[in-house]
Design a protein around this motif. Structure first.
Motif, PDB file in Angstrom:
ATOM      1  N   VAL A  73      27.226 -20.850 -19.998  1.00  0.00           N
ATOM      2  CA  VAL A  73      27.062 -20.201 -21.306  1.00  0.00           C
ATOM      3  C   VAL A  73      25.899 -19.211 -21.261  1.00  0.00           C
ATOM      4  CG1 VAL A  73      26.480 -20.586 -23.732  1.00  0.00           C
ATOM      5  CG2 VAL A  73      28.094 -22.112 -22.578  1.00  0.00           C
ATOM      6  N   GLU A  74      24.800 -19.591 -20.594  1.00  0.00           N
ATOM      7  CA  GLU A  74      23.659 -18.680 -20.484  1.00  0.00           C
ATOM      8  C   GLU A  74      24.028 -17.425 -19.712  1.00  0.00           C
ATOM      9  OE1 GLU A  74      20.676 -21.113 -18.702  1.00  0.00           O
ATOM     10  OE2 GLU A  74      20.085 -22.062 -20.591  1.00  0.00           O
ATOM     11  N   GLU A  75      24.803 -17.565 -18.640  1.00  0.00           N
ATOM     12  CA  GLU A  75      25.232 -16.403 -17.864  1.00  0.00           C
ATOM     13  C   GLU A  75      26.173 -15.526 -18.680  1.00  0.00           C
ATOM     14  OE1 GLU A  75      25.510 -13.627 -14.991  1.00  0.00           O
ATOM     15  OE2 GLU A  75      24.121 -15.322 -15.098  1.00  0.00           O
ATOM     16  N   LEU A  76      27.033 -16.138 -19.462  1.00  0.00           N
ATOM     17  CA  LEU A  76      27.936 -15.379 -20.331  1.00  0.00           C
ATOM     18  C   LEU A  76      27.137 -14.579 -21.356  1.00  0.00           C
ATOM     19  CD1 LEU A  76      30.787 -14.695 -21.369  1.00  0.00           C
ATOM     20  CD2 LEU A  76      30.685 -16.767 -22.761  1.00  0.00           C
ATOM     21  N   ASP A  77      26.094 -15.194 -21.919  1.00  0.00           N
ATOM     22  CA  ASP A  77      25.255 -14.494 -22.896  1.00  0.00           C
ATOM     23  C   ASP A  77      24.524 -13.326 -22.250  1.00  0.00           C
ATOM     24  OD1 ASP A  77      26.035 -16.204 -24.892  1.00  0.00           O
ATOM     25  OD2 ASP A  77      24.296 -17.527 -24.705  1.00  0.00           O
ATOM     26  N   ARG A  78      24.023 -13.530 -21.025  1.00  0.00           N
ATOM     27  CA  ARG A  78      23.345 -12.438 -20.335  1.00  0.00           C
ATOM     28  C   ARG A  78      24.296 -11.284 -20.042  1.00  0.00           C
ATOM     29  NH1 ARG A  78      20.424 -16.716 -17.749  1.00  0.00           N
ATOM     30  NH2 ARG A  78      22.007 -16.872 -16.128  1.00  0.00           N
ATOM     31  N   ALA A  79      25.517 -11.606 -19.624  1.00  0.00           N
ATOM     32  CA  ALA A  79      26.499 -10.563 -19.349  1.00  0.00           C
ATOM     33  C   ALA A  79      26.836  -9.789 -20.616  1.00  0.00           C
ATOM     34  CB  ALA A  79      27.763 -11.182 -18.748  1.00  0.00           C
ATOM     35  N   THR A  80      26.973 -10.506 -21.729  1.00  0.00           N
ATOM     36  CA  THR A  80      27.266  -9.851 -23.004  1.00  0.00           C
ATOM     37  C   THR A  80      26.127  -8.926 -23.413  1.00  0.00           C
ATOM     38  OG1 THR A  80      28.594 -11.752 -23.712  1.00  0.00           O
ATOM     39  CG2 THR A  80      27.835 -10.242 -25.427  1.00  0.00           C
ATOM     40  N   ASP A  81      24.871  -9.401 -23.233  1.00  0.00           N
ATOM     41  CA  ASP A  81      23.707  -8.573 -23.571  1.00  0.00           C
ATOM     42  C   ASP A  81      23.664  -7.321 -22.698  1.00  0.00           C
ATOM     43  OD1 ASP A  81      22.941 -10.359 -25.489  1.00  0.00           O
ATOM     44  OD2 ASP A  81      21.477 -11.386 -24.235  1.00  0.00           O
ATOM     45  N   ASP A  82      23.958  -7.481 -21.404  1.00  0.00           N
ATOM     46  CA  ASP A  82      23.935  -6.331 -20.488  1.00  0.00           C
ATOM     47  C   ASP A  82      24.971  -5.289 -20.897  1.00  0.00           C
ATOM     48  OD1 ASP A  82      21.949  -7.497 -19.031  1.00  0.00           O
ATOM     49  OD2 ASP A  82      23.256  -8.266 -17.452  1.00  0.00           O
ATOM     50  N   ILE A  83      26.149  -5.751 -21.260  1.00  0.00           N
ATOM     51  CA  ILE A  83      27.210  -4.834 -21.677  1.00  0.00           C
ATOM     52  C   ILE A  83      26.817  -4.116 -22.964  1.00  0.00           C
ATOM     53  CG2 ILE A  83      29.598  -4.701 -22.497  1.00  0.00           C
ATOM     54  CD1 ILE A  83      30.197  -7.070 -20.615  1.00  0.00           C
ATOM     55  N   THR A  84      26.221  -4.868 -23.887  1.00  0.00           N
ATOM     56  CA  THR A  84      25.811  -4.276 -25.162  1.00  0.00           C
ATOM     57  C   THR A  84      24.737  -3.215 -24.956  1.00  0.00           C
ATOM     58  OG1 THR A  84      26.318  -6.337 -26.331  1.00  0.00           O
ATOM     59  CG2 THR A  84      24.858  -4.766 -27.436  1.00  0.00           C
ATOM     60  N   ARG A  85      23.735  -3.529 -24.103  1.00  0.00           N
ATOM     61  CA  ARG A  85      22.669  -2.562 -23.849  1.00  0.00           C
ATOM     62  C   ARG A  85      23.192  -1.319 -23.136  1.00  0.00           C
ATOM     63  NH1 ARG A  85      19.461  -7.266 -22.786  1.00  0.00           N
ATOM     64  NH2 ARG A  85      20.014  -7.133 -20.577  1.00  0.00           N
ATOM     65  N   ALA A  86      24.177  -1.521 -22.249  1.00  0.00           N
ATOM     66  CA  ALA A  86      24.689  -0.390 -21.461  1.00  0.00           C
ATOM     67  C   ALA A  86      25.554   0.547 -22.296  1.00  0.00           C
ATOM     68  CB  ALA A  86      25.488  -0.908 -20.272  1.00  0.00           C
ATOM     69  N   THR A  87      26.152   0.034 -23.349  1.00  0.00           N
ATOM     70  CA  THR A  87      27.092   0.847 -24.128  1.00  0.00           C
ATOM     71  C   THR A  87      26.569   1.220 -25.508  1.00  0.00           C
ATOM     72  OG1 THR A  87      28.178  -1.179 -24.940  1.00  0.00           O
ATOM     73  CG2 THR A  87      29.072  -0.161 -22.944  1.00  0.00           C
ATOM     74  N   SER A  88      25.374   0.743 -25.862  1.00  0.00           N
ATOM     75  CA  SER A  88      24.823   1.033 -27.186  1.00  0.00           C
ATOM     76  C   SER A  88      23.659   1.997 -27.053  1.00  0.00           C
ATOM     77  CB  SER A  88      24.330  -0.264 -27.850  1.00  0.00           C
ATOM     78  OG  SER A  88      25.399  -1.169 -28.007  1.00  0.00           O
ATOM     79  N   PRO A  89      23.398   2.793 -28.093  1.00  0.00           N
ATOM     80  CA  PRO A  89      22.241   3.692 -28.057  1.00  0.00           C
ATOM     81  C   PRO A  89      20.950   2.884 -28.012  1.00  0.00           C
ATOM     82  CG  PRO A  89      23.183   3.603 -30.271  1.00  0.00           C
ATOM     83  CD  PRO A  89      24.144   2.896 -29.369  1.00  0.00           C
ATOM     84  N   ASP A  90      19.895   3.490 -27.471  1.00  0.00           N
ATOM     85  CA  ASP A  90      18.613   2.802 -27.368  1.00  0.00           C
ATOM     86  C   ASP A  90      18.113   2.421 -28.751  1.00  0.00           C
ATOM     87  OD1 ASP A  90      18.389   3.088 -24.552  1.00  0.00           O
ATOM     88  OD2 ASP A  90      17.908   5.197 -24.846  1.00  0.00           O
ATOM     89  N   LYS A  91      17.978   1.122 -28.955  1.00  0.00           N
ATOM     90  CA  LYS A  91      17.551   0.623 -30.245  1.00  0.00           C
ATOM     91  C   LYS A  91      17.048  -0.796 -30.064  1.00  0.00           C
ATOM     92  CE  LYS A  91      19.133  -0.153 -35.005  1.00  0.00           C
ATOM     93  NZ  LYS A  91      20.290  -0.120 -35.924  1.00  0.00           N
TER      94      LYS A  91
END
Length: 256
Positions: A73-91
């Motif tokens: 679950v922790e790895e899944l959360d990290r992957a989700t965060d990485d995807i969000t940061r990579a595809t979202s504007p800096d905020k």
């Protein structure tokens, strides 16, 4: 396929060993927590918790499930965060930690440039000369003027070299002879930078020659600015890593 929400609820109960505490942490009702865990146990065909009026404990199956599920679950959360940061504007918000002297003298210009480049990112800048634990201290990035961390799990990058100078006020040498080489330094006249009350080792090198000088613990502080001020008063010598030595103090030039 097991419901991911149910697994998250199970892991929260396993972490607290309490349905009530898990409910408060997840902002759910205790009844909802109990129902979700019961459904998970039914789907798995395994009892995950032993429940009594006094305590909640994991069964063997529950302990295995918690051990295996949590890193996934922790790895899944990290992957989700990485995807969000990579595809979202800096905020967002960035928490920085830096030494006091560096923070006061250098960081303001860097903060100004950063804010112009990333106006949607809020900054929290904490200044302390004490070495911080990035994880325990809830810090995203720490800037240090030091040797490379010995902790193998720490991810660090060298930014630049920071020269060190042994400096003292001229008035100090009205009381003691001016040292011309490392061996002339008297430990009791050397200020120690430490956050644990220990002495400090000053390392000198010239070509292939090296010399280590250990300070006494006459004056010890975890503040470089404080040690600079003590040296400026003519009390002792200090080995300065910061831009403080570019001010009024006179460098002690050592040979060898």
């Amino acid at each position: 396929m097991t419901d991911l929400k149910a697994i998250r609820v199970f892991l929260e109960v396993a972490a607290h060993l309490s349905f009530a505490k898990a409910a408060r942490s997840l902002q759910m009702t205790p009844a909802s927590i109990t129902r979700i865990v019961s459904k998970l146990e039914e789907d798995m065909g395994q009892q995950l918790f032993v429940r009594t009026t006094r305590q909640v404990s994991l069964t063997t199956a529950g302990a295995i499930a918690a051990t295996r599920y949590r890193p996934l679950v922790e790895e899944l959360d990290r992957a989700t965060d990485d995807i969000t940061r990579a595809t979202s504007p800096d905020k967002g918000r960035l928490r920085l930690n830096a030494p006091m002297s560096l923070g006061i003298r250098v960081m303001p210009r860097l903060v100004e440039s950063f804010r112009l480049a990333y106006p949607r990112i809020d900054l929290e800048v904490y200044l302390t000369d004490t070495l911080v634990d990035i994880i325990a201290g809830d810090c995203d990035l720490a800037i240090r003027v030091s040797e490379a961390p010995k902790d193998k799990s720490t991810i660090w990058r060298k930014i630049c070299k920071v020269p060190r100078h042994v400096i003292a006020a001229p008035s100090l040498f009205q009381r003691i002879p001016k040292p011309l080489a490392p061996d002339d330094l008297r430990p009791e006249t050397l200020l120690a930078y430490s956050d644990a009350g220990h002495g400090e080792t000053w390392k000198f090198s010239k070509g292939a020659q090296t010399r280590d000088i250990r300070t006494a613990t006459t004056v010890v502080s975890n503040s470089g600015d404080f040690l600079y001020s003590v040296a400026a008063a003519g009390a002792a010598s200090v080995c300065s890593r910061t831009s403080s030595c570019a001010l009024a103090l006179k460098k002690v030039k050592l040979k060898g």
